[in-house]
Design a protein around this motif. Structure first.
Motif, PDB file in Angstrom:
ATOM      1  N   PHE A 139     -23.867   7.482 -13.028  1.00 36.80           N
ATOM      2  CA  PHE A 139     -23.170   6.291 -12.577  1.00 36.80           C
ATOM      3  C   PHE A 139     -23.020   6.300 -11.059  1.00 36.80           C
ATOM      4  N   VAL A 140     -22.661   5.142 -10.515  1.00 39.28           N
ATOM      5  CA  VAL A 140     -22.357   4.994  -9.097  1.00 39.28           C
ATOM      6  C   VAL A 140     -20.921   4.504  -8.975  1.00 39.28           C
ATOM      7  N   ILE A 141     -20.297   4.759  -7.824  1.00 38.43           N
ATOM      8  CA  ILE A 141     -18.905   4.390  -7.609  1.00 38.43           C
ATOM      9  C   ILE A 141     -18.798   3.565  -6.330  1.00 38.43           C
ATOM     10  N   ASP A 142     -18.093   2.452  -6.409  1.00 41.61           N
ATOM     11  CA  ASP A 142     -17.807   1.632  -5.239  1.00 41.61           C
ATOM     12  C   ASP A 142     -16.650   2.265  -4.478  1.00 41.61           C
ATOM     13  N   THR A 143     -16.933   2.719  -3.251  1.00 41.02           N
ATOM     14  CA  THR A 143     -15.916   3.373  -2.430  1.00 41.02           C
ATOM     15  C   THR A 143     -15.570   2.540  -1.192  1.00 41.02           C
ATOM     16  N   GLY A 144     -15.932   1.256  -1.204  1.00 43.74           N
ATOM     17  CA  GLY A 144     -15.763   0.438  -0.025  1.00 43.74           C
ATOM     18  C   GLY A 144     -14.327   0.231   0.422  1.00 43.74           C
ATOM     19  N   ARG A 145     -13.367   0.301  -0.523  1.00 42.83           N
ATOM     20  CA  ARG A 145     -11.984  -0.012  -0.139  1.00 42.83           C
ATOM     21  C   ARG A 145     -10.976   0.968  -0.739  1.00 42.83           C
ATOM     22  N   ASN A 146     -11.416   2.142  -1.149  1.00 37.95           N
ATOM     23  CA  ASN A 146     -10.511   3.045  -1.866  1.00 37.95           C
ATOM     24  C   ASN A 146     -10.089   4.271  -1.072  1.00 37.95           C
ATOM     25  N   GLY A 147     -10.203   4.197   0.269  1.00 36.26           N
ATOM     26  CA  GLY A 147      -9.861   5.365   1.075  1.00 36.26           C
ATOM     27  C   GLY A 147      -8.418   5.804   0.920  1.00 36.26           C
ATOM     28  N   LEU A 148      -7.507   4.865   0.718  1.00 35.56           N
ATOM     29  CA  LEU A 148      -6.094   5.194   0.533  1.00 35.56           C
ATOM     30  C   LEU A 148      -5.652   5.039  -0.914  1.00 35.56           C
ATOM     31  N   GLY A 149      -6.610   4.849  -1.809  1.00 36.35           N
ATOM     32  CA  GLY A 149      -6.283   4.705  -3.221  1.00 36.35           C
ATOM     33  C   GLY A 149      -5.738   3.329  -3.555  1.00 36.35           C
ATOM     34  N   ALA A 150      -5.255   3.205  -4.776  1.00 36.99           N
ATOM     35  CA  ALA A 150      -4.767   1.917  -5.271  1.00 36.99           C
ATOM     36  C   ALA A 150      -3.416   1.564  -4.652  1.00 36.99           C
ATOM     37  N   TRP A 151      -3.134   0.266  -4.662  1.00 36.78           N
ATOM     38  CA  TRP A 151      -1.860  -0.226  -4.129  1.00 36.78           C
ATOM     39  C   TRP A 151      -0.898  -0.534  -5.259  1.00 36.78           C
ATOM     40  N   ALA A 152       0.362  -0.260  -5.023  1.00 37.60           N
ATOM     41  CA  ALA A 152       1.421  -0.657  -5.957  1.00 37.60           C
ATOM     42  C   ALA A 152       2.578  -1.209  -5.142  1.00 37.60           C
ATOM     43  N   PRO A 153       3.145  -2.351  -5.541  1.00 31.23           N
ATOM     44  CA  PRO A 153       4.278  -2.917  -4.792  1.00 31.23           C
ATOM     45  C   PRO A 153       5.537  -2.094  -5.010  1.00 31.23           C
ATOM     46  N   GLU A 154       6.515  -2.345  -4.189  1.00 36.62           N
ATOM     47  CA  GLU A 154       7.801  -1.692  -4.376  1.00 36.62           C
ATOM     48  C   GLU A 154       8.338  -2.039  -5.764  1.00 36.62           C
ATOM     49  N   PRO A 155       8.925  -1.072  -6.449  1.00 36.52           N
ATOM     50  CA  PRO A 155       9.458  -1.349  -7.792  1.00 36.52           C
ATOM     51  C   PRO A 155      10.443  -2.525  -7.775  1.00 36.52           C
ATOM     52  N   GLY A 156      10.251  -3.438  -8.701  1.00 34.90           N
ATOM     53  CA  GLY A 156      11.142  -4.576  -8.840  1.00 34.90           C
ATOM     54  C   GLY A 156      10.846  -5.747  -7.930  1.00 34.90           C
ATOM     55  N   LYS A 157       9.830  -5.613  -7.076  1.00 41.08           N
ATOM     56  CA  LYS A 157       9.547  -6.696  -6.131  1.00 41.08           C
ATOM     57  C   LYS A 157       9.004  -7.929  -6.837  1.00 41.08           C
ATOM     58  N   TYR A 158       8.215  -7.721  -7.886  1.00 46.07           N
ATOM     59  CA  TYR A 158       7.618  -8.843  -8.618  1.00 46.07           C
ATOM     60  C   TYR A 158       7.995  -8.746 -10.090  1.00 46.07           C
ATOM     61  N   SER A 159       8.303  -9.886 -10.666  1.00 51.55           N
ATOM     62  CA  SER A 159       8.668  -9.899 -12.084  1.00 51.55           C
ATOM     63  C   SER A 159       7.445 -10.024 -12.975  1.00 51.55           C
TER      64      SER A 159
END
Length: 430
Positions: A325-345
């Motif tokens: 397989f191949v992996i897209d590494t174009g935007r994953n240098g800092l890993g996945a994003w998660a918002p502050e807990p409770g910011k979005y319902s």
């Protein structure tokens, strides 16, 4: 720190742009050499991928230069020196044949391998941000025929239909495919695309397989088998997403082993991809409620239980029997994003224009990971994912305070951030 004078600042920008231009010129003036005979490796480790000298990043470098923006101009010149995929998303068979042949011809002239994305499946993206696609299966197959014909006997890497396997028509809503007819057509179309493209002698073909935080190992393994992965070279992970490279490598390895287990493993396991442990569950774990004693997709320390299941039930299949397989590494240098807990319902859409991210590992076919044929920048860094609203009910993306550009539209502010946050640090390509 003493600020640079305008003259020194201009000199620094010009030097960066000159270096980028020199790299491009070197590619353009290279004398084509006979290509090696196809080997068992779909993408040999020494493969050099094609760099488009007229990419949006290259154009952005000159815009930033004219604006006197030293830091961003240099970063964009660096970004422009690295290979990125080219997407083919529409057009008649004649139009796509012309565009693909043009790219292949330019890459062949400098003895480089282009990376192409075929993205025109009917019902694409469930009519969401990246909606579109061919009008029918018949139209799609004619389009694929033209795509493949344009590649001919040239070297190429093709990623087939991002999201096409992971997001089937039956998952687009209760009224979209009540009889299952559209899903069956999708599977048949994907298989047709893989077989047709792989019929070209020097084309490496990878069927998209979502990412580590989407379909379970067994579910994705079965979808890949149904969609004809056996006719190609393997599958692609993390396209347009942000999950860490090593997490996807683990998921891909499990998926490859699961496919072998259910097709060539123990007789009683034939057809049973559903028996495979995954990033969500492993029967090898105690599952007794004690922290760490069950598998959590968001806690890689618990994935030892999934490894344990594969060790116990699959062992070490012959390396030449496992799909790569191949992996897209174009935007994953800092890993996945998660918002502050409770910011979005509601769903914060962490896959959509995730803020504060960075470019990931540079494109290369020399990954050092047994089943990973290449790290590629498949999603173009700097192109928007669409108009993300984080399910807030409005049109504004609360993470940016604006209406995000439409899917595929170049977004300077985003690409500047990606380059600035690159991990590892961004340098000029070689």
């Amino acid at each position: 720190m003493t600020p640079r004078s305008p003259r020194r600042r201009a000199a620094a920008i010009a030097a960066a742009l000159t270096a980028c231009a020199a790299l491009t010129a070197t590619h353009a003036q290279a004398t084509p050499t006979p290509s090696p005979s196809p080997s068992r490796e779909a993408i040999p480790p020494a493969t050099k991928f094609y760099v488009d000298p007229h990419s949006n990043a290259a154009k952005q470098a000159f815009v930033d230069f004219r604006n006197g923006d030293t830091e961003n101009a240099v970063n964009m010149a660096k970004l422009a020196s690295w290979p990125q995929a080219e997407w083919f998303t529409e057009g008649t068979p004649t139009e796509v044949r012309s565009k693909v042949s043009g790219l292949v011809r330019r890459a062949r002239a400098v003895n480089r391998t282009p990376v192409l994305v075929a993205y025109n499946i009917p019902g694409r993206d469930c009519a969401q941000y990246s909606s579109g696609g061919a009008a029918s299966s018949a139209a799609y197959r004619q389009w694929i025929d033209a795509f493949a014909a344009a590649i001919g006997d040239s070297k190429a890497v093709v990623v087939v239909e991002p999201d096409g396997t992971a997001l089937l028509p039956r998952e687009c809503g209760p009224t979209v495919d009540p009889t299952g007819e559209r899903t069956a057509a999708r599977i048949a179309d994907l298989q047709y695309a893989v077989r047709t493209l792989k019929a070209k002698p020097r084309t490496a073909v990878y069927l998209d397989a979502g990412n580590v935080q989407w379909r379970s190992v067994g579910e994705m393994a079965q979808r890949l088998l149904d969609a004809g992965v056996r006719y190609g070279d393997g599958f692609a992970l993390n396209v347009s997403n942000y999950h860490p490279t090593d997490h996807n490598a683990k998921y891909g390895t499990w998926t490859a082993k699961c496919m072998w287990f259910a097709t060539e493993g123990p007789e009683q396991a034939r057809g049973h991809t559903d028996w495979c442990a995954s990033q969500y569950y492993s029967s090898a774990a105690p599952n007794d409620g004690t922290p760490g004693n069950s598998v959590s997709s968001t806690d890689p320390t618990t994935w030892r239980w999934t490894d344990a299941w594969f060790d116990q039930n699959v062992g070490n299949p012959p390396a030449d029997k496992l799909r790569h397989f191949v992996i897209d590494t174009g935007r994953n240098g800092l890993g996945a994003w998660a918002p502050e807990p409770g910011k979005y319902s509601g769903d914060p859409e962490p896959w959509c224009n995730a803020p504060g991210r960075g470019l990931g590992p540079r494109p290369t076919a020399n990954t050092g990971v047994p089943l990973v044929d290449a790290y590629l920048w498949i999603k173009i860094p700097g192109e928007s994912d669409g108009s993300c609203t984080r399910n807030t009910g409005g049109t504004i993306d609360p993470e940016y305070g604006i209406v995000d550009p439409a899917a595929g539209v170049w977004w300077p502010d985003q690409v500047h951030t990606l380059a600035r946050n690159a991990a590892p640090r961004l340098t000029f390509g070689r």
